[in-house]
Structure formats: structure tokens, C-alpha cells
Design an enzyme around this catalytic site. Sequence first.
Site, PDB file in Angstrom:
ATOM      1  N   CYS A  99       0.842  -1.196   0.000  1.00 43.96           N
ATOM      2  CA  CYS A  99       0.000   0.000   0.000  1.00 43.96           C
ATOM      3  C   CYS A  99       0.880   1.251   0.000  1.00 43.96           C
ATOM      4  CB  CYS A  99      -0.962  -0.006   1.180  1.00 43.96           C
ATOM      5  SG  CYS A  99      -0.294   0.634   2.723  1.00 43.96           S
ATOM      6  N   HIS A 101       0.304   4.013   1.335  1.00 46.41           N
ATOM      7  CA  HIS A 101       0.174   4.847   2.531  1.00 46.41           C
ATOM      8  C   HIS A 101       1.165   4.461   3.624  1.00 46.41           C
ATOM      9  CE1 HIS A 101      -4.145   5.102   0.910  1.00 46.41           C
ATOM     10  NE2 HIS A 101      -3.480   6.182   0.535  1.00 46.41           N
ATOM     11  N   GLN A 140      -5.529  -0.573  -3.605  1.00 42.59           N
ATOM     12  CA  GLN A 140      -6.188  -1.705  -4.271  1.00 42.59           C
ATOM     13  C   GLN A 140      -7.200  -1.224  -5.304  1.00 42.59           C
ATOM     14  OE1 GLN A 140      -7.462  -4.887  -1.655  1.00 42.59           O
ATOM     15  NE2 GLN A 140      -9.121  -5.461  -3.036  1.00 42.59           N
ATOM     16  N   HIS A 168      -4.899  -6.550   3.957  1.00 37.72           N
ATOM     17  CA  HIS A 168      -3.925  -5.461   4.062  1.00 37.72           C
ATOM     18  C   HIS A 168      -3.225  -5.496   5.423  1.00 37.72           C
ATOM     19  CE1 HIS A 168      -5.206  -2.965   0.466  1.00 37.72           C
ATOM     20  NE2 HIS A 168      -6.091  -3.955   0.502  1.00 37.72           N
TER      21      HIS A 168
END
Length: 209
Positions: A99, A101, A140, A168
Amino acid sequence: MLVMNTEPASKPALKAVNDAPRPSKEEAMEAVRTLIAWAGDNPDREGLKDTPKRVVQAYREWFRGYDMDPAEELSRVFEDVSGYDDMVILREIDIESHCEHHIAPFLGKAYVAYLPTEKVVGISKLVKVVEVFSKRLQTQETMTAQIADAIDEALKPRGTAIMVDAVHQCMTTRGVHHPDVSTITTQFTGEFKTNPSLQDRFLKLIGKS
């Protein structure tokens, strides 16, 4: 958690774009040393001395999608389909992504289908397209749309259907700490988007209905 997207608000970029020059390997290794020290450990101790080199090598593998072009992967097509006009489906393609982030992994499966017109592509190339976009820093939702758009651009099918089901690590190992939550995203284009019965058939065939 289900995120269904039948038409993205804006078309996601299919090629990786980075106008800034990449740091050198030595600069990247020094950055890893800094993070180790920031975490509270000594980057010079025996067990960590080679960690920066290993991390840089791992990053090259994890994020190799930045050096891959989805159009190139889908460039070789076969035009003799002998009248076949039904779905081509690949189930349970492994997803190993990170991810954008937290740079934490998210792991799962992708399901890819398209309705061919005059041409088809080797099934391994569809797996490669999933790999191109999963081996980048991602969300995603964006990755799901990118896979569909790449297939649409290259093959001009009558429709494309994509589902990604992933867990995740940014939710399981930090933050809310919920290890049993998976995220499902879908993208339907063309006839899949306009014909709900095709969507239902796709979901049934991949075992998700």
C-alpha cells in the site's frame, strides 16, 4: 469490505511516471540505515550490517512493476479465435503488493475476465499485467482499475471484469489490528458493466457469488 467500481472518476495512469532521478544504491542503503537507527537499533551491529543491502535488493523485486510496461506485455495477440466469443477467465492470480500509505504488504488473489472480439492474448500475459500493477506502491482500488484499463486498451474486448480480494497488513499488524478483514474491489467495463447477468455469471464462475 467490498468496494465496487464500475467506472472510475478519472482514468488511472498505466505507465509509471517518475520525473525525478532515482537515488543511487548507496543513497538508498544509507536511507535504510537511517530508518534502522530511527527505530532504535544500531545499524552497525552484526545482525544488521547487511540489512540495508538486503532491503535495497528486496525493493528491486517488490517494486519491479515500475520497470515494466503493460502495453508491451499485451502486445502479442492471436487473431484466430475460431469464432470463440465467450468469457476468458483467469482465477486466483496471486497478488503481492504494497500500500502506498504505509508501504505495508497487501496479499490476496485477482480474478480477470474479458470478452474477446477478434483477438485474444496468451493467458500468461494477463498474469503479467496483474504483476505490473501489483509490483508498485498502490491502492487496491487504483490497481483494480489499472488492470481493466490495460486490457481494454490493448485487446479492445467487448468487456472486462476484474476482482481483487486482498488482506492489508496495514490493518492487520498496526492501526485497528483486524486480521480477518479482507477488501474486495471490482471493475466492470463494456458489456460486463451494462449487463448485470454477465456480472453475476462472472462472480459465479470465480466462486464469489
